[in-house]
Design a protein around this motif. Structure first.
Motif, PDB file in Angstrom:
ATOM      1  N   PHE A 129     -31.394 -91.987  40.800  1.00  0.00           N
ATOM      2  CA  PHE A 129     -32.247 -92.968  40.127  1.00  0.00           C
ATOM      3  C   PHE A 129     -32.298 -94.231  40.972  1.00  0.00           C
ATOM      4  O   PHE A 129     -31.250 -94.764  41.346  1.00  0.00           O
ATOM      5  CB  PHE A 129     -31.694 -93.255  38.725  1.00  0.00           C
ATOM      6  N   LEU A 130     -33.504 -94.680  41.285  1.00  0.00           N
ATOM      7  CA  LEU A 130     -33.709 -95.873  42.113  1.00  0.00           C
ATOM      8  C   LEU A 130     -32.909 -95.812  43.406  1.00  0.00           C
ATOM      9  O   LEU A 130     -32.363 -96.827  43.851  1.00  0.00           O
ATOM     10  CB  LEU A 130     -33.306 -97.145  41.346  1.00  0.00           C
ATOM     11  N   TYR A 132     -30.080 -94.392  43.932  1.00  0.00           N
ATOM     12  CA  TYR A 132     -28.639 -94.205  43.755  1.00  0.00           C
ATOM     13  C   TYR A 132     -28.358 -92.755  43.367  1.00  0.00           C
ATOM     14  O   TYR A 132     -28.989 -92.228  42.458  1.00  0.00           O
ATOM     15  CB  TYR A 132     -28.086 -95.144  42.680  1.00  0.00           C
ATOM     16  N   ASN A 134     -26.899 -89.582  41.671  1.00  0.00           N
ATOM     17  CA  ASN A 134     -26.296 -89.222  40.382  1.00  0.00           C
ATOM     18  C   ASN A 134     -26.054 -90.433  39.482  1.00  0.00           C
ATOM     19  O   ASN A 134     -25.059 -90.496  38.766  1.00  0.00           O
ATOM     20  CB  ASN A 134     -24.969 -88.480  40.610  1.00  0.00           C
ATOM     21  N   GLU A 135     -26.976 -91.383  39.517  1.00  0.00           N
ATOM     22  CA  GLU A 135     -26.803 -92.633  38.783  1.00  0.00           C
ATOM     23  C   GLU A 135     -26.971 -92.412  37.283  1.00  0.00           C
ATOM     24  O   GLU A 135     -26.433 -93.161  36.467  1.00  0.00           O
ATOM     25  CB  GLU A 135     -27.827 -93.663  39.282  1.00  0.00           C
ATOM     26  N   VAL A 136     -27.741 -91.394  36.914  1.00  0.00           N
ATOM     27  CA  VAL A 136     -27.993 -91.094  35.505  1.00  0.00           C
ATOM     28  C   VAL A 136     -27.604 -89.639  35.275  1.00  0.00           C
ATOM     29  O   VAL A 136     -27.982 -88.765  36.056  1.00  0.00           O
ATOM     30  CB  VAL A 136     -29.494 -91.324  35.196  1.00  0.00           C
ATOM     31  N   GLY A 137     -26.831 -89.392  34.238  1.00  0.00           N
ATOM     32  CA  GLY A 137     -26.405 -88.015  34.005  1.00  0.00           C
ATOM     33  C   GLY A 137     -25.464 -87.909  32.830  1.00  0.00           C
ATOM     34  O   GLY A 137     -25.345 -88.841  32.026  1.00  0.00           O
ATOM     35  N   LYS A 305     -18.960 -95.948  45.138  1.00  0.00           N
ATOM     36  CA  LYS A 305     -18.861 -96.199  43.691  1.00  0.00           C
ATOM     37  C   LYS A 305     -17.524 -95.756  43.100  1.00  0.00           C
ATOM     38  O   LYS A 305     -17.224 -96.047  41.953  1.00  0.00           O
ATOM     39  CB  LYS A 305     -20.041 -95.583  42.942  1.00  0.00           C
TER      40      LYS A 305
ATOM     41  N   THR B  99     -25.726 -92.042  29.327  1.00  0.00           N
ATOM     42  CA  THR B  99     -26.157 -91.338  30.532  1.00  0.00           C
ATOM     43  C   THR B  99     -26.061 -92.194  31.798  1.00  0.00           C
ATOM     44  O   THR B  99     -26.170 -91.660  32.895  1.00  0.00           O
ATOM     45  CB  THR B  99     -27.620 -90.866  30.378  1.00  0.00           C
ATOM     46  N   LYS B 101     -24.487 -93.645  34.813  1.00  0.00           N
ATOM     47  CA  LYS B 101     -23.294 -93.218  35.569  1.00  0.00           C
ATOM     48  C   LYS B 101     -22.495 -92.180  34.775  1.00  0.00           C
ATOM     49  O   LYS B 101     -21.264 -92.204  34.769  1.00  0.00           O
ATOM     50  CB  LYS B 101     -22.412 -94.420  35.915  1.00  0.00           C
ATOM     51  N   ARG B 102     -23.208 -91.289  34.107  1.00  0.00           N
ATOM     52  CA  ARG B 102     -22.626 -90.231  33.264  1.00  0.00           C
ATOM     53  C   ARG B 102     -21.822 -90.780  32.082  1.00  0.00           C
ATOM     54  O   ARG B 102     -20.917 -90.122  31.579  1.00  0.00           O
ATOM     55  CB  ARG B 102     -21.743 -89.283  34.084  1.00  0.00           C
TER      56      ARG B 102
END
Lengths: 348, 348
Positions: A129-130, A132, A134-137, A305, B99, B101-102
């Motif tokens: 996302f953007l 990054y 695996n920023e959303v999951g 991160k 969601t 960063k998980r």
């Protein structure tokens, strides 16, 4: 808990899993390459959702298209998603399934060595996302994973080497004997048939660690071995417009972190020469770096991160093969020395 | 498990929660209305992410904007999100947090009665997608929820009545005594100060049911009481371009389902007259329907996502107040009769 099957008879295994889960409908998520090269051989009777291939397609647009296709195909809360592909497909298809109608069941069938040993097992799903990764999951384990080497025959050697680096990492976390047996196997020329038992052992190392710490609060961080330095190599290569395979970067990162383990802990120097020799003999090549890149690499590690603060670069180190230590840190001087020794060992 | 605090001293409660969670940073998610009308009174020192108001803004665009703002504000895995608003904010902010960063931790502070009694507690998060309500989301309980009536004073009477319908539903699921005490309270004129203890009792009914069945495999479906017929009223009104408040539709749906409970089970007829009288006295109005809408309403119930198949319309019914029965079905003839009696009781 994830059910993991090890088999080279994929089609009957999938039918039997589907029968036992008795879903309202079944939806295969795959990418354009796998749809062409692998799916026809599997001869599966279910609806297919095809996404673009490659890490750049692991984004909100593709995710949204998967959700839309699930709706169009009439998926309900009792449906089943089967992700067939590499890490991009299992990460994104897993996240789509985990969030569609607040979660439907899914099966992963990794078709690359890297995804079999890494992405498909352990419940990490997500998209970039953007810019990054695996920023959303979500943490969402598959209901079942089928581990098979039968789809690897069409993979280029680069892909096999890349996945094998993660197997070596698992060997280093597990035991000296496991690690030795991995260095004894010649991934670049040995028959694939002999790989499945080694792969099974390797996946079980990860499974065992994930079971102890599903949400990565502690011991799961051991799986980051090689990845702090590895991600720095990967990012530097990307910034220089000459990307390197993830597994190659990890293979090099493991050497850097072995050197740090030697400088700051008890990791034996003989193991450094042995592993560096292995990398050279298998054709992992080397990162395109000189001493001028050292500051840049350290800066990239600082922004990883996995760090809680930029002042504390987090590493998983080793006292010896089979004896990892999580949450280590190292001084800038030590990292600088390690990178010097690394270039030396790699002949750079 | 969710920690639920009942207090009208919101600001100290939030500070104390933040202190105990010790997050790397704090990010308030709210909507434009709450940002103007409620936030200034709370005087909180943290970053704010403001989304558009209303159910139509509970979409992928707003969700994506929340993720982006979290990145811009430097949120890490150890950050904390505080959702302050109605159901749209707690559903969408909760999903964004679950969601990002998980998954980062989040607190809900519902500012409407409906969200306090319903959306903010129980772990259902999500957004609408392609016109389907809550089509994408996750089960993700807040780390803490603050239940307070102190933000309700600016709410229009419609909002209070709407939320109170869900409290009545909880009373019907819980006990005859709870139900009686709710019908005895006059939400349209009684002082708000007396509402907090009733609200606490009501939230605990939901909390108790959710604890037994977090993923809605069984008893949690009891919370659907009033919602099969209610959603049909809501959808019909929406299709006719004259939307009705969710809670009003639920209030009417409860009456339809009480009638079905009378026709197919032991629910006493005296309770039907009593509840219909209550609805009239409180100003819930009535749906704009005639006998010509019956087929359409049944068709809408048939497509409710709570059904496993369109042939089986799923209801939660009641043997009596305090005695719900989940997974009931009813014949088209019974539903037709129930809608006839409903119009009769409502004077339509």
């Amino acid at each position: 808990m994830q059910k993991i099957l090890y088999t080279n008879d994929i089609t009957p295994a999938l039918h039997s899993l589907v029968d036992s889960l008795a879903p309202a409908s079944v939806h295969i998520v795959t990418d354009v390459n796998v749809a062409t090269e692998v799916l026809p051989r599997l001869d599966l009777p279910w609806s297919v959702i095809t996404t673009p291939a490659g890490d750049s397609a692991k984004d909100l647009t593709s995710l949204s298209a998967i959700w839309s296709s699930l709706i169009e195909q009439g998926a309900t809360r009792r449906s089943l998603v089967i992700n067939i592909g590499g890490g991009v497909v299992t990460d994104m298809g897993g996240f789509a399934a985990a969030t569609f109608k607040r979660g439907v069941r899914f099966i992963n069938l990794p078709t690359t060595l890297l995804s079999a040993v890494d992405a498909a097992v352990g419940g990490k799903t997500g998209i970039n996302f953007l810019g990054y990764k695996n920023e959303v999951g979500a943490f969402a384990p598959a209901d079942a994973v089928i581990i098979s080497t039968s789809t690897f025959s069409t993979l280029p050697p680069t892909e096999l080497l890349s996945g094998y680096a993660e197997m070596i990492k698992h060997g280093l976390l597990s035991s000296a004997a496991d690690y030795d047996s991995l260095l004894d196997y010649d991934i670049s020329s040995a028959p694939l048939g002999e790989l499945l038992p080694l792969l099974e052992k390797s996946v079980k190392v990860k499974e065992n660690i994930v079971l102890q710490d599903p949400f990565e609060k502690g011991i799961r961080r051991a799986l980051n071995l090689g990845h702090t330095a590895g991600h720095a190599f990967e990012s530097l290569a990307l910034d220089n417009n000459s990307p390197v395979p993830h597994g190659y970067a990890v293979a090099w990162g493991i050497l850097v972190e072995m050197i740090l383990s030697h400088l700051t802990r008890s990791f034996p120097s003989a193991q450094l020469y042995r592993y560096a020799g292995y990398l050279r003999s298998q054709g992992y090549g080397a990162p395109a770096i000189t001493c001028k890149d050292t500051d840049r690499l350290i800066e990239l590690m600082r922004h990883d991160k996995k760090n809680d603060t930029p002042d504390h670069i987090n590493f998983t180190l080793l006292d010896s093969p089979g004896h990892p230590v999580i949450d280590c840190t190292a001084s800038t001087d030590d990292i600088r020395s390690a990178l010097d020794i690394f270039r030396d060992l790699m002949g750079l």
